[in-house]
Design an enzyme around this catalytic site. Structure first.
Site, mmCIF file in Angstrom:
data_model
loop_
_atom_site.group_PDB
_atom_site.id
_atom_site.type_symbol
_atom_site.label_atom_id
_atom_site.label_comp_id
_atom_site.label_asym_id
_atom_site.label_seq_id
_atom_site.Cartn_x
_atom_site.Cartn_y
_atom_site.Cartn_z
ATOM 1 N N ASP A 198 0.791 -1.253 0.000
ATOM 2 C CA ASP A 198 0.000 0.000 0.000
ATOM 3 C C ASP A 198 0.818 1.297 0.000
ATOM 4 O O ASP A 198 0.436 2.273 0.685
ATOM 5 C CB ASP A 198 -0.967 0.017 1.195
ATOM 6 C CG ASP A 198 -1.966 -1.126 1.162
ATOM 7 O OD1 ASP A 198 -1.919 -1.927 0.212
ATOM 8 O OD2 ASP A 198 -2.783 -1.222 2.102
ATOM 9 N N LYS A 205 -6.595 -4.851 -3.133
ATOM 10 C CA LYS A 205 -7.193 -5.592 -2.010
ATOM 11 C C LYS A 205 -8.273 -4.744 -1.330
ATOM 12 O O LYS A 205 -8.040 -3.584 -0.987
ATOM 13 C CB LYS A 205 -6.106 -6.008 -1.012
ATOM 14 C CG LYS A 205 -5.313 -4.873 -0.397
ATOM 15 C CD LYS A 205 -4.243 -5.451 0.512
ATOM 16 C CE LYS A 205 -3.489 -4.404 1.276
ATOM 17 N NZ LYS A 205 -4.282 -3.528 2.146
ATOM 18 N N CYS A 248 -2.178 -2.658 7.698
ATOM 19 C CA CYS A 248 -2.153 -3.558 6.532
ATOM 20 C C CYS A 248 -0.906 -4.436 6.485
ATOM 21 O O CYS A 248 -0.962 -5.567 5.997
ATOM 22 C CB CYS A 248 -2.317 -2.748 5.260
ATOM 23 S SG CYS A 248 -3.994 -2.078 5.119
HETATM 24 C C1 C5J Z 1 -3.134 0.490 5.555
HETATM 25 C C2 C5J Z 1 -4.875 1.658 6.749
HETATM 26 N N1 C5J Z 1 -2.622 0.354 4.342
HETATM 27 N N2 C5J Z 1 -4.061 2.024 7.733
HETATM 28 N N3 C5J Z 1 -4.394 1.003 5.657
HETATM 29 O O1 C5J Z 1 -2.492 0.228 6.554
HETATM 30 O O2 C5J Z 1 -6.051 1.929 6.798
#
Ligand code: C5J
Length: 221
Positions: A24, A129, A162
């Site tokens: 991400d 995802k 994540c």
């Molecule tokens: C991720 C989030 N990528 N913190 N998303 O950690 O909402």
């Protein structure tokens, strides 16, 4: 075989059966105006790891290792976004709302793209995802099996959400996992420190952690 000086003990892997998984590293999380900022977070902390991620990515690519990029991403009609996820809390922008970088966390929007410094190249796997974990509703496990992958090296954001969720999912599916300590970041330094500690605790109950310097040294040996 590559050996990395890691916590709680050495992490050994064969790059032919190991994938680098970058979680991400999207504009929505690391640039002002995106989802991370809408939740009231300081995105500068996350931006700071981009050069480290790039150094590891370059080294991995130079050895022809498999690379997986993920994006937290929903369909434009939000059919894959549970209302409980979209409606929780009081962010300034909700998932699907129009923001300065397009609709927040929606596939194809400018904010949903991986930052240019870490952009995927041909031959790399890109996973969209709908959840926090990279294995939920994505087919990632099946793709990794096709490539004969048994070990995963993780980087990306955020450490305790994540990244940690994906590592735990991977661990439960039988992968040995290493988290690059300075290749991951949280909006909350205390959460990052706690996550690193709990991953490696109890004899690597979830996996290993190591600084990027140790990984790069192992890869160059
Ligand atoms: C991720 C989030 N990528 N913190 N998303 O950690 O909402």
């Amino acid at each position: 075989m590559t050996r990395v000086a890691a916590t709680p003990f050495a992490f050994d892997f064969d790059i032919a059966s190991t994938a680098l998984v970058i979680i991400d590293m999207q504009r929505d999380f690391v640039e002002p105006g995106g989802f991370g900022a809408s939740l009231g977070n300081d995105v500068a902390l996350l931006q700071a790891i981009i050069p480290t991620c790039r150094r590891v990515l370059d080294a991995w690519r130079a050895l022809d290792g498999l690379v997986v990029h993920t994006r937290e991403s929903h369909l434009p009609d939000l059919s894959d976004c549970p209302p409980a996820k979209r409606l929780r809390g009081s962010p300034t922008l909700r998932i699907g709302d129009a923001g300065p970088m397009g609709r927040v966390l929606i596939a194809g929007e400018p904010g949903n793209q991986i930052v240019p410094e870490l952009a995927p190249v041909d031959g790399e796997i890109v996973i969209d995802k709908p959840g926090k974990g990279a294995f939920f509703d994505t087919g990632l496990h099946e793709s990794l099996q096709e490539f004969g992958i048994t070990h995963l090296v993780f980087m990306g954001v955020t450490t305790e959400v994540c990244v940690q969720t994906s590592m735990r999912e991977a661990n439960d599916r039988g992968y040995d996992c290493l988290l690059v300590e300075d290749g991951t970041e949280s909006y909350f330094p205390g959460f990052k420190a706690a996550t690193l500690a709990m991953i490696a605790a109890q004899g690597a109950i979830v996996g290993w952690t190591a600084p990027s310097a140790a990984l790069l040294e192992g890869l160059q040996a």
